[in-house]
Design a protein around this motif. Structure first.
Motif, mmCIF file in Angstrom:
data_model
loop_
_atom_site.group_PDB
_atom_site.id
_atom_site.type_symbol
_atom_site.label_atom_id
_atom_site.label_comp_id
_atom_site.label_asym_id
_atom_site.label_seq_id
_atom_site.Cartn_x
_atom_site.Cartn_y
_atom_site.Cartn_z
ATOM 1 N N ARG A 75 0.841 -1.202 0.000
ATOM 2 C CA ARG A 75 0.000 0.000 0.000
ATOM 3 C C ARG A 75 0.875 1.250 0.000
ATOM 4 O O ARG A 75 1.887 1.314 0.704
ATOM 5 N N GLN A 76 0.470 2.221 -0.764
ATOM 6 C CA GLN A 76 1.198 3.484 -0.832
ATOM 7 C C GLN A 76 0.506 4.527 0.028
ATOM 8 O O GLN A 76 -0.679 4.436 0.328
ATOM 9 N N GLY A 77 1.267 5.505 0.460
ATOM 10 C CA GLY A 77 0.709 6.585 1.269
ATOM 11 C C GLY A 77 0.617 6.268 2.749
ATOM 12 O O GLY A 77 0.076 7.065 3.521
ATOM 13 N N PHE A 86 6.193 4.551 4.980
ATOM 14 C CA PHE A 86 6.352 3.103 4.947
ATOM 15 C C PHE A 86 6.732 2.685 3.536
ATOM 16 O O PHE A 86 6.099 3.105 2.561
ATOM 17 N N THR A 87 7.784 1.869 3.406
ATOM 18 C CA THR A 87 8.236 1.416 2.090
ATOM 19 C C THR A 87 8.619 -0.059 2.138
ATOM 20 O O THR A 87 8.581 -0.700 3.201
ATOM 21 N N SER A 88 9.037 -0.553 1.004
ATOM 22 C CA SER A 88 9.450 -1.954 0.906
ATOM 23 C C SER A 88 10.669 -2.248 1.774
ATOM 24 O O SER A 88 10.884 -3.398 2.169
ATOM 25 N N ASP A 120 10.765 -2.513 -5.960
ATOM 26 C CA ASP A 120 10.781 -1.052 -5.970
ATOM 27 C C ASP A 120 10.297 -0.591 -4.602
ATOM 28 O O ASP A 120 10.212 -1.389 -3.668
ATOM 29 N N GLU A 121 9.980 0.679 -4.459
ATOM 30 C CA GLU A 121 9.605 1.215 -3.152
ATOM 31 C C GLU A 121 8.341 0.574 -2.587
ATOM 32 O O GLU A 121 8.125 0.576 -1.366
#
Length: 511
Positions: A75-77, A86-88, A120-121
Motif C-alpha cells: 500500500r502506498q501513502g 512506509f516502504t518496501s 521497488d519502493e
C-alpha cells in the motif's frame, strides 16, 4: 452505523517486551493496536486456513507457478507514526528479522523462507526454498508484525519501540500499571463503507491478573477483560454471570490445548514402559474437570492435536491403551511399571502455571491418580511466576511441565518436538520425526498434508514425549452491550487485538 469516540478500558498482563517477534506472553495484545501486518486473517470467518487470509499492508500478492516466490504489492501513502513513509525497505527488514534465529523466536515458523528481494519502493518478492503450505498462515498470525527499518535496534522494552503504522498511538507507558493509547489521526485504513478507522478515541490497558479483572468487570470499571483473554473455567463463568448478568458472551473455540510434557532425559521417564504406564492411567474427563470444573469445557478421547487435524477418536484410544475398561488399564500400567523395575513407584516433580484451576488443576488431578495407582511420590509445583518457571526450565529442574501446545498450524509442531526445538521441553529426539516435521510444510496437497500430520501424531502417541489432556477449553468472552463489533476466531492473537473497528454505543451503557 459505527459511532466515533470514547475510550475502551480493559486489563490483563502487560508484556515484558513489545517485540511481537519474540513471542513473549501477551506481547501481541500490546503491539497490535500500534502495528500492522503484511497479511492477516479475516476475523469475519472462523477457520484458520489460507482462503481466509486478506491483505493488511500488502494490497495484493501473487504466487509464482512453481510456488517458489510470492510477489507482494504494498500500500502506498502509509506513514509510520513518527511521520516517515512506509516502504518496501521496512518489509525486507521485518521479514529478515522475524525469520532470523538471532533476532526472533518465531523464526521456526518460516523454515521455507530464503530471502526478500526489493523490486521497488512498493513491491517485494519473497523467495522460498520450497513451495510452502504454512508460510502464509504463519505470516498472517498476530506475532508477524511489520516493524520500522529506521528504528532497528530500539529497546523493545521501551515505549520508543512502539512506533508503527497502526490505528493507535501509544501515549503513556507505566510498567506494571498501564498502557494508554490514542487514536492515530493519520491511520491509512477505512472500513468497507469508506469510514475512517479507528472509531475509538483511545484505549487503556491495565496490568492485572484474572481475579482482579473479573472484579473490575463486575463493578463496570472495565468494558471487557481484553481481546484475547476469555474465561475457560466454570467457577469464573458463574461468578461473572452472577455478578454482572447483563454481560454478553461469545464463544471462542480453541484449536490448541494443554499437554503434559515429559522430560525424557530424566530417569525413569526415559523408559518407554514408564511413559506408557503414565499415559494408560490418564483420564481426560477427570483432567478436564480439574482444569475447567465442567467436563463439557474440553474434548475427551482426543490426542495431542485438535480433532480438526488430528487422529480420529478410535485410533487415539487404541494408541493410548484407552480402548479397555479403566480397571484393566490400571492393571496393565502397574505391570509395565513392574517390568521397568518401579513397582513401588519413584519420585517425580510436576510443574505448571496457575494455582488451583486451569493447567494447575489438571496437573493436580493427574498427580493424585499417579499416587493412587502407580505409587509415584509426586511433588507438584504450581502457581510459579515466570522468573521461577523459566529458571526451572533452564536448569532442567522438572520431570513434567503442563503447558499449551500452541500450534494453530501443525507445521509448528517442530517447535515442540523436533530435536533442539526452542520449546522442546520433553528433550525429545527422533530422527525419523525430525525428517517428517521438516517435510510436512512442503506438502501442498491437502490430503497428503493431513495424512503426514496424522502420521506425526501417531509417532508422538507411540513415543509419548507428551501426554494429551483433553483440555481444549473454549474461551467464553464476556463484554458489556455498549461495546460493538467484537468478534473472535480461534487464533489467540488475531486482528481483533488491534480493535480498529470496535466502537462504543454510550446509549447502551449500563449505569
Amino acid at each position: 452505523m459505527p459511532i466515533y469516540g470514547g475510550t475502551l478500558e480493559y486489563g490483563y498482563w502487560i508484556p515484558r517486551s513489545f517485540d511481537a517477534h519474540q513471542k513473549v506472553g501477551y506481547g501481541p495484545t500490546a503491539a497490535l493496536p500500534v502495528f500492522n501486518q503484511l497479511v492477516m486473517f479475516n476475523i469475519d470467518f472462523k477457520d484458520v486456513v489460507p482462503e481466509n487470509i486478506i491483505g493488511d499492508l500488502a494490497e495484493s500478492w501473487e504466487t509464482s507457478p512453481d510456488g517458489l516466490s510470492i510477489t507482494f504489492k504494498l500500500r502506498q501513502g502509509v506513514k509510520w507514526q513518527d511521520g516517515l513513509p512506509f516502504t518496501s525497505d521496512d518489509v525486507v527488514y521485518s521479514l529478515d528479522k522475524m525469520t532470523d534465529v538471532n533476532r526472533s523466536v518465531i523464526y521456526e515458523w518460516f523454515a521455507a523462507y530464503e530471502r526478500t528481494e526489493k523490486i521497488d519502493e512498493y513491491a517485494v518478492k519473497v523467495h522460498l526454498k520450497y513451495p510452502s503450505a504454512g508460510f502464509m498462515i504463519s505470516l498472517a498470525q498476530g506475532e508477524s508484525v511489520i516493524q520500522a527499518w529506521h528504528l532497528a535496534g530500539t529497546d523493545p522494552q521501551s515505549a520508543d519501540f512502539m512506533v508503527g503504522t497502526g490505528p493507535f498511538l501509544l501515549t503513556e507507558y507505566k510498567p506494571g500499571v498501564h498502557l494508554k493509547y490514542q487514536r492515530n489521526p493519520d491511520y491509512w485504513k477505512k472500513d468497507k463503507y469508506g469510514n475512517q478507522l479507528p472509531y475509538l478515541d483511545g484505549m487503556t490497558m491495565y496490568q492485572m491478573g484474572a481475579s482482579t479483572a473479573d472484579d473490575l468487570l463486575i463493578s463496570r470499571r472495565l468494558d471487557f477483560i481484553g481481546p484475547p483473554h476469555g474465561v475457560g473455567v466454570k467457577s469464573r463463568i458463574e461468578y461473572l454471570k452472577q455478578g454482572a448478568p447483563e454481560l454478553l458472551w461469545q464463544k471462542r473455540e480453541r484449536i490448541t490445548g494443554s499437554v503434559i510434557f515429559i522430560n525424557t532425559k530424566h530417569k525413569p521417564l526415559d523408559d518407554m514402559r514408564v511413559r506408557r504406564a503414565l499415559g494408560m492411567i490418564l483420564d481426560e474427563q477427570d483432567l478436564i474437570l480439574g482444569y475447567a470444573g465442567d467436563s463439557s469445557l474440553g474434548i475427551t478421547d482426543v490426542g495431542l492435536l485438535h480433532p480438526s487435524f488430528g487422529l480420529p477418536k478410535e485410533e487415539v484410544l487404541k494408541l493410548m491403551g484407552w480402548d479397555k475398561p479403566y480397571e484393566a488399564r490400571v492393571s496393565e500400567a502397574q505391570q509395565l511399571m513392574a517390568e521397568a523395575g518401579y513397582q513401588n513407584g519413584f519420585k517425580m516433580n510436576m510443574m505448571s502455571t496457575e494455582t488451583t484451576e486451569g493447567r494447575a488443576g489438571a496437573t493436580l488431578v493427574f498427580a493424585e491418580a499417579l499416587r493412587q495407582h502407580l505409587k509415584i511420590n509426586v511433588e507438584v509445583n504450581v502457581g510459579l511466576g515466570s522468573i521461577e518457571l523459566n529458571k526451572r526450565l533452564t536448569e532442567d529442574n522438572y520431570d513434567t511441565y503442563t503447558y499449551t501446545l500452541d500450534v494453530p498450524d501443525p507445521v509448528q509442531l517442530k517447535v515442540f518436538f523436533a530435536t533442539g526445538g526452542y520449546s522442546n521441553w520433553s528433550k525429545y529426539s527422533n530422527t525419523n520425526l525430525d525428517k517428517m516435521l521438516a517435510e510436512v510444510d512442503s506438502f501442498l496437497d491437502p490430503d497428503k498434508r493431513r495424512e503426514a500430520i496424522m502420521e506425526i501424531e501417531r509417532i508422538l502417541l507411540t513415543d509419548l514425549p507428551a501426554l494429551p489432556t483433553g483440555c481444549f477449553p473454549p474461551a467464553m468472552m464476556p463484554y458489556y452491550p455498549h461495546i460493538k463489533n467484537l468478534r473472535w476466531m480461534p487464533l489467540l492473537y488475531s486482528n481483533i487485538n488491534r480493535l480498529e473497528d470496535v466502537w462504543i454505543d454510550e446509549s447502551l451503557r449500563v449505569k
